[in-house]
Design an enzyme around this catalytic site. Structure first.
Site, PDB file in Angstrom:
ATOM      1  N   HIS A 119      39.595  41.454  30.912  1.00 19.58           N
ATOM      2  CA  HIS A 119      39.131  42.214  29.853  1.00 19.58           C
ATOM      3  C   HIS A 119      37.822  41.329  28.592  1.00 19.58           C
ATOM      4  CE1 HIS A 119      41.288  45.300  32.080  1.00 19.58           C
ATOM      5  NE2 HIS A 119      39.959  45.413  32.361  1.00 19.58           N
ATOM      6  N   ARG A 139      34.423  40.281  39.443  1.00 20.64           N
ATOM      7  CA  ARG A 139      35.431  39.750  39.267  1.00 20.64           C
ATOM      8  C   ARG A 139      34.811  38.838  40.673  1.00 20.64           C
ATOM      9  NH1 ARG A 139      40.025  43.611  38.431  1.00 20.64           N
ATOM     10  NH2 ARG A 139      38.137  45.092  38.922  1.00 20.64           N
ATOM     11  N   LYS A 173      43.233  56.688  39.924  1.00 22.96           N
ATOM     12  CA  LYS A 173      44.928  56.319  39.092  1.00 22.96           C
ATOM     13  C   LYS A 173      44.838  56.512  38.428  1.00 22.96           C
ATOM     14  CE  LYS A 173      42.153  52.115  38.902  1.00 22.96           C
ATOM     15  NZ  LYS A 173      40.603  51.041  37.605  1.00 22.96           N
ATOM     16  N   SER A 206      44.105  44.562  35.846  1.00 23.12           N
ATOM     17  CA  SER A 206      45.391  45.372  35.180  1.00 23.12           C
ATOM     18  C   SER A 206      46.271  45.856  36.434  1.00 23.12           C
ATOM     19  CB  SER A 206      44.845  46.997  35.014  1.00 23.12           C
ATOM     20  OG  SER A 206      43.874  46.482  33.606  1.00 23.12           O
TER      21      SER A 206
HETATM   22  P1  ADP Z   1      40.703  47.736  36.725  1.00 22.97           P
HETATM   23  O1  ADP Z   1      39.197  47.405  38.224  1.00 22.97           O
HETATM   24  O2  ADP Z   1      41.337  45.928  36.124  1.00 22.97           O
HETATM   25  O3  ADP Z   1      41.433  48.497  37.093  1.00 22.97           O
HETATM   26  P2  ADP Z   1      39.362  48.653  34.922  1.00 22.97           P
HETATM   27  O4  ADP Z   1      38.645  49.926  35.339  1.00 22.97           O
HETATM   28  O5  ADP Z   1      39.460  49.094  33.429  1.00 22.97           O
HETATM   29  O6  ADP Z   1      39.653  47.169  35.619  1.00 22.97           O
HETATM   30  O7  ADP Z   1      37.610  47.825  34.239  1.00 22.97           O
HETATM   31  C1  ADP Z   1      37.171  47.370  33.695  1.00 22.97           C
HETATM   32  C2  ADP Z   1      36.251  46.620  33.864  1.00 22.97           C
HETATM   33  O8  ADP Z   1      36.217  45.432  33.788  1.00 22.97           O
HETATM   34  C3  ADP Z   1      35.406  46.216  35.169  1.00 22.97           C
HETATM   35  O9  ADP Z   1      33.883  46.371  35.293  1.00 22.97           O
HETATM   36  C4  ADP Z   1      35.256  45.297  35.346  1.00 22.97           C
HETATM   37  O10 ADP Z   1      35.096  44.501  36.645  1.00 22.97           O
HETATM   38  C5  ADP Z   1      36.063  44.368  34.804  1.00 22.97           C
HETATM   39  N1  ADP Z   1      37.106  43.325  35.364  1.00 22.97           N
HETATM   40  C6  ADP Z   1      38.460  43.722  34.752  1.00 22.97           C
HETATM   41  N2  ADP Z   1      39.087  42.433  35.153  1.00 22.97           N
HETATM   42  C7  ADP Z   1      38.104  41.610  34.810  1.00 22.97           C
HETATM   43  C8  ADP Z   1      38.259  40.322  34.578  1.00 22.97           C
HETATM   44  N3  ADP Z   1      39.228  39.986  35.659  1.00 22.97           N
HETATM   45  N4  ADP Z   1      37.448  39.708  35.003  1.00 22.97           N
HETATM   46  C9  ADP Z   1      36.421  39.999  34.126  1.00 22.97           C
HETATM   47  N5  ADP Z   1      35.942  41.343  34.345  1.00 22.97           N
HETATM   48  C10 ADP Z   1      36.786  42.123  34.785  1.00 22.97           C
END
Ligand code: ADP
Length: 163
Positions: free
Chosen positions: A17, A91, A41, A129
């Site tokens: 993130h 990703r 979630k 996460s």
């Molecule tokens: P997760 O999918 O890990 O629960 P979130 O809903 O918090 O994460 O994700 C918020 C944004 O951050 C999304 O656009 C997701 O694709 C991006 N994101 C999460 N992890 C990564 C990563 N390792 N690299 C790039 N973008 C990421």
């Protein structure tokens, strides 16, 4: 003044993130990291308030990044900006289908809203996460995955929750 919104559940914030937030902050004048409740979630590790507090400490290093929480539709939140842009990280192809659909829906609710994607840095392609929560439940070293400002809280919460 162009503002980007980086939305997500950030439960907890990872270095993946943070990589997207840092790169977005270089492109836009201002960035709002928007911590959102995600109905798919249902039992989060941290409350929205805890996540806002954690991310606030992490992004204090940037001069143009702030954090807010929003418990509603992203497209509605974005109405407070003139030319809102959502920036999300991609990703792998597995993220694409879902993100494509969300971008379309958001635009149909709020036509002024654009969505842009940054490809994940290679190093963080497999980082999520949920993976961090899993690793933390086994007491693994989190320093490669989580910003140092929040590692201790994640470890503590994982111990409280057990496996
Ligand atoms: P997760 O999918 O890990 O629960 P979130 O809903 O918090 O994460 O994700 C918020 C944004 O951050 C999304 O656009 C997701 O694709 C991006 N994101 C999460 N992890 C990564 C990563 N390792 N690299 C790039 N973008 C990421």
């Amino acid at each position: 003044m162009r503002t980007a919104i980086c939305p997500g559940s950030f439960d907890p914030i990872t270095l993946g993130h943070l990589n997207i937030i840092r790169r977005t902050a270089r492109i836009f004048d201002k960035v709002v990291v928007l911590v959102m409740y995600n109905a798919s979630k249902p039992s989060p590790m941290f409350t929205l308030e805890e996540r806002v507090d954690q991310i606030g400490r992490v992004v204090a290093r940037f001069g143009n990044v702030t954090v807010e929480a929003h418990d509603g539709l992203l497209a509605e939140y974005a109405r407070k900006f003139d030319e809102p842009v959502i920036v999300k990280g991609l990703r792998a192809s597995t993220d694409f289908e879902n993100e494509f659909q969300m971008a379309q829906i958001n635009k149909s609710i709020n036509p002024a809203l654009e969505t842009m994607f940054l490809t994940s840095s290679e190093k963080y392609t497999f980082l999520s996460s949920s993976m961090v929560r899993e690793l933390a439940s086994y007491g693994a070293d989190l320093s490669e995955f989580v910003p140092f400002e929040v590692i201790e809280e994640v470890e503590r919460k994982a111990r409280q929750r057990g496996r």
